[in-house]
Design a protein around this motif. Structure first.
Motif, PDB file in Angstrom:
ATOM      1  N   LEU A  16      26.279   2.623 -34.659  1.00  0.00           N
ATOM      2  CA  LEU A  16      26.075   3.891 -33.965  1.00  0.00           C
ATOM      3  C   LEU A  16      26.211   3.585 -32.480  1.00  0.00           C
ATOM      4  O   LEU A  16      25.476   2.744 -31.947  1.00  0.00           O
ATOM      5  N   ILE A  17      27.171   4.225 -31.849  1.00  0.00           N
ATOM      6  CA  ILE A  17      27.456   3.966 -30.434  1.00  0.00           C
ATOM      7  C   ILE A  17      27.145   5.226 -29.645  1.00  0.00           C
ATOM      8  O   ILE A  17      27.639   6.304 -29.985  1.00  0.00           O
ATOM      9  N   THR A  18      26.334   5.095 -28.611  1.00  0.00           N
ATOM     10  CA  THR A  18      26.106   6.222 -27.715  1.00  0.00           C
ATOM     11  C   THR A  18      26.762   5.900 -26.378  1.00  0.00           C
ATOM     12  O   THR A  18      26.672   4.783 -25.881  1.00  0.00           O
ATOM     13  N   LEU A  19      27.433   6.896 -25.842  1.00  0.00           N
ATOM     14  CA  LEU A  19      28.039   6.796 -24.521  1.00  0.00           C
ATOM     15  C   LEU A  19      27.236   7.672 -23.578  1.00  0.00           C
ATOM     16  O   LEU A  19      26.852   8.778 -23.946  1.00  0.00           O
ATOM     17  N   THR A  20      26.976   7.161 -22.390  1.00  0.00           N
ATOM     18  CA  THR A  20      26.296   7.928 -21.352  1.00  0.00           C
ATOM     19  C   THR A  20      27.203   7.958 -20.133  1.00  0.00           C
ATOM     20  O   THR A  20      27.598   6.894 -19.619  1.00  0.00           O
ATOM     21  N   TYR A  21      27.558   9.155 -19.709  1.00  0.00           N
ATOM     22  CA  TYR A  21      28.476   9.284 -18.576  1.00  0.00           C
ATOM     23  C   TYR A  21      27.854   8.736 -17.301  1.00  0.00           C
ATOM     24  O   TYR A  21      26.676   8.938 -17.025  1.00  0.00           O
ATOM     25  N   ARG A  22      28.676   8.052 -16.512  1.00  0.00           N
ATOM     26  CA  ARG A  22      28.273   7.478 -15.230  1.00  0.00           C
ATOM     27  C   ARG A  22      28.854   8.254 -14.057  1.00  0.00           C
ATOM     28  O   ARG A  22      28.545   7.940 -12.905  1.00  0.00           O
ATOM     29  N   VAL A  23      29.720   9.210 -14.364  1.00  0.00           N
ATOM     30  CA  VAL A  23      30.462   9.925 -13.328  1.00  0.00           C
ATOM     31  C   VAL A  23      30.330  11.427 -13.573  1.00  0.00           C
ATOM     32  O   VAL A  23      29.939  11.857 -14.655  1.00  0.00           O
ATOM     33  N   PRO A  24      30.682  12.258 -12.584  1.00  0.00           N
ATOM     34  CA  PRO A  24      30.649  13.713 -12.780  1.00  0.00           C
ATOM     35  C   PRO A  24      31.601  14.160 -13.901  1.00  0.00           C
ATOM     36  O   PRO A  24      32.597  13.482 -14.196  1.00  0.00           O
TER      37      PRO A  24
ATOM     38  N   THR B 278      33.843  16.299 -13.923  1.00  0.00           N
ATOM     39  CA  THR B 278      35.239  16.466 -13.496  1.00  0.00           C
ATOM     40  C   THR B 278      36.030  15.177 -13.742  1.00  0.00           C
ATOM     41  O   THR B 278      37.184  15.231 -14.165  1.00  0.00           O
ATOM     42  N   ALA B 279      35.412  14.030 -13.498  1.00  0.00           N
ATOM     43  CA  ALA B 279      36.062  12.740 -13.758  1.00  0.00           C
ATOM     44  C   ALA B 279      36.179  12.486 -15.260  1.00  0.00           C
ATOM     45  O   ALA B 279      37.187  11.937 -15.727  1.00  0.00           O
ATOM     46  N   VAL B 280      35.156  12.878 -16.014  1.00  0.00           N
ATOM     47  CA  VAL B 280      35.209  12.758 -17.475  1.00  0.00           C
ATOM     48  C   VAL B 280      36.376  13.577 -18.010  1.00  0.00           C
ATOM     49  O   VAL B 280      37.195  13.082 -18.797  1.00  0.00           O
ATOM     50  N   ASP B 281      36.474  14.824 -17.576  1.00  0.00           N
ATOM     51  CA  ASP B 281      37.528  15.708 -18.057  1.00  0.00           C
ATOM     52  C   ASP B 281      38.919  15.189 -17.703  1.00  0.00           C
ATOM     53  O   ASP B 281      39.863  15.347 -18.478  1.00  0.00           O
ATOM     54  N   ALA B 282      39.058  14.557 -16.548  1.00  0.00           N
ATOM     55  CA  ALA B 282      40.355  14.005 -16.148  1.00  0.00           C
ATOM     56  C   ALA B 282      40.790  12.872 -17.072  1.00  0.00           C
ATOM     57  O   ALA B 282      41.980  12.704 -17.347  1.00  0.00           O
ATOM     58  N   ALA B 283      39.838  12.098 -17.579  1.00  0.00           N
ATOM     59  CA  ALA B 283      40.137  10.963 -18.455  1.00  0.00           C
ATOM     60  C   ALA B 283      40.122  11.351 -19.937  1.00  0.00           C
ATOM     61  O   ALA B 283      40.474  10.538 -20.791  1.00  0.00           O
ATOM     62  N   LEU B 284      39.727  12.569 -20.240  1.00  0.00           N
ATOM     63  CA  LEU B 284      39.542  12.990 -21.631  1.00  0.00           C
ATOM     64  C   LEU B 284      40.801  12.910 -22.492  1.00  0.00           C
ATOM     65  O   LEU B 284      40.721  12.439 -23.637  1.00  0.00           O
ATOM     66  N   PRO B 285      41.985  13.328 -22.029  1.00  0.00           N
ATOM     67  CA  PRO B 285      43.167  13.219 -22.903  1.00  0.00           C
ATOM     68  C   PRO B 285      43.436  11.782 -23.371  1.00  0.00           C
ATOM     69  O   PRO B 285      43.730  11.559 -24.553  1.00  0.00           O
TER      70      PRO B 285
ATOM     71  N   PRO C 193      22.635  18.076 -24.318  1.00  0.00           N
ATOM     72  CA  PRO C 193      23.642  18.554 -23.369  1.00  0.00           C
ATOM     73  C   PRO C 193      24.725  17.502 -23.139  1.00  0.00           C
ATOM     74  O   PRO C 193      24.575  16.335 -23.520  1.00  0.00           O
ATOM     75  N   ARG C 194      25.795  17.883 -22.481  1.00  0.00           N
ATOM     76  CA  ARG C 194      26.980  17.040 -22.333  1.00  0.00           C
ATOM     77  C   ARG C 194      26.734  15.924 -21.306  1.00  0.00           C
ATOM     78  O   ARG C 194      27.213  15.957 -20.177  1.00  0.00           O
ATOM     79  N   THR C 195      26.029  14.912 -21.764  1.00  0.00           N
ATOM     80  CA  THR C 195      25.740  13.743 -20.928  1.00  0.00           C
ATOM     81  C   THR C 195      26.461  12.503 -21.417  1.00  0.00           C
ATOM     82  O   THR C 195      26.299  11.421 -20.855  1.00  0.00           O
ATOM     83  N   GLY C 196      27.239  12.640 -22.479  1.00  0.00           N
ATOM     84  CA  GLY C 196      27.943  11.505 -23.067  1.00  0.00           C
ATOM     85  C   GLY C 196      28.432  11.863 -24.451  1.00  0.00           C
ATOM     86  O   GLY C 196      28.659  13.028 -24.760  1.00  0.00           O
ATOM     87  N   GLY C 197      28.556  10.853 -25.299  1.00  0.00           N
ATOM     88  CA  GLY C 197      29.058  11.063 -26.651  1.00  0.00           C
ATOM     89  C   GLY C 197      28.398  10.131 -27.633  1.00  0.00           C
ATOM     90  O   GLY C 197      27.603   9.254 -27.268  1.00  0.00           O
ATOM     91  N   VAL C 198      28.745  10.317 -28.907  1.00  0.00           N
ATOM     92  CA  VAL C 198      28.237   9.503 -29.992  1.00  0.00           C
ATOM     93  C   VAL C 198      29.400   9.173 -30.922  1.00  0.00           C
ATOM     94  O   VAL C 198      30.234  10.038 -31.197  1.00  0.00           O
ATOM     95  N   ILE C 199      29.446   7.930 -31.384  1.00  0.00           N
ATOM     96  CA  ILE C 199      30.486   7.496 -32.319  1.00  0.00           C
ATOM     97  C   ILE C 199      29.814   6.755 -33.466  1.00  0.00           C
ATOM     98  O   ILE C 199      28.961   5.890 -33.233  1.00  0.00           O
ATOM     99  N   LEU C 200      30.217   7.068 -34.688  1.00  0.00           N
ATOM    100  CA  LEU C 200      29.815   6.313 -35.872  1.00  0.00           C
ATOM    101  C   LEU C 200      31.020   5.477 -36.257  1.00  0.00           C
ATOM    102  O   LEU C 200      32.121   6.021 -36.461  1.00  0.00           O
ATOM    103  N   ALA C 201      30.839   4.159 -36.316  1.00  0.00           N
ATOM    104  CA  ALA C 201      31.979   3.265 -36.503  1.00  0.00           C
ATOM    105  C   ALA C 201      31.671   2.168 -37.509  1.00  0.00           C
ATOM    106  O   ALA C 201      30.510   1.852 -37.779  1.00  0.00           O
TER     107      ALA C 201
ATOM    108  N   GLN D  96      37.808   2.652 -17.320  1.00  0.00           N
ATOM    109  CA  GLN D  96      37.702   3.339 -16.034  1.00  0.00           C
ATOM    110  C   GLN D  96      36.257   3.468 -15.544  1.00  0.00           C
ATOM    111  O   GLN D  96      36.008   4.108 -14.517  1.00  0.00           O
ATOM    112  N   GLY D  97      35.311   2.877 -16.275  1.00  0.00           N
ATOM    113  CA  GLY D  97      33.916   2.950 -15.858  1.00  0.00           C
ATOM    114  C   GLY D  97      33.327   4.350 -15.973  1.00  0.00           C
ATOM    115  O   GLY D  97      32.390   4.689 -15.252  1.00  0.00           O
ATOM    116  N   ILE D  98      33.854   5.149 -16.885  1.00  0.00           N
ATOM    117  CA  ILE D  98      33.398   6.528 -17.067  1.00  0.00           C
ATOM    118  C   ILE D  98      32.023   6.570 -17.740  1.00  0.00           C
ATOM    119  O   ILE D  98      31.206   7.429 -17.429  1.00  0.00           O
ATOM    120  N   ALA D  99      31.788   5.634 -18.681  1.00  0.00           N
ATOM    121  CA  ALA D  99      30.559   5.703 -19.475  1.00  0.00           C
ATOM    122  C   ALA D  99      29.987   4.312 -19.725  1.00  0.00           C
ATOM    123  O   ALA D  99      30.710   3.319 -19.741  1.00  0.00           O
TER     124      ALA D  99
END
Length: 96
Positions: free
Chosen positions: A3-11, A13-20, A43-51, A71-74
């Motif tokens: 179980l992987i949790t990601l926590t955003y380190r940047v605004p 806007t930067a997350v959305d730019a790297a999203l694609p 709330p949208r502070t990061g993500g979760v991955i089951l791997a 890119q140091g996003i999370a």
């Protein structure tokens, strides 16, 4: 299984730019059978991955290919666990 949790380190806007690029990466990992589920935290502070992966070292190498990581996003927090119980229909998860 992991179980992987990601926590955003940047605004966001930067997350959305790297999203694609991140979505392309996720799709590659689903196609490889590594990722089983993923999504945004609320709330949208990061993500979760089951791997699934052979071991933690292999998973770490996989995560290092994520554009969000590169890119140091999370920040990533990884919890390894062994599924011993599942809801009906999810018994296959116990094989990981």
């Amino acid at each position: 299984m992991f179980l992987i949790t990601l926590t955003y380190r940047v605004p966001l806007t930067a997350v959305d730019a790297a999203l694609p690029a991140h979505i392309d990466y996720l799709q590659q990992q689903y196609a490889a059978g590594v990722f089983l589920a993923s999504g945004r935290r609320t709330p949208r502070t990061g993500g979760v991955i089951l791997a699934t992966a052979a071991d933690r070292q292999t998973l770490n190498a996989t995560l290092a290919a994520d554009p969000f990581y590169q890119q140091g996003i999370a920040d990533y927090d990884v919890i390894e666990f062994t599924p011993t119980m599942t809801a009906p229909g999810l018994e296959k998860l116990k094989e990981y």
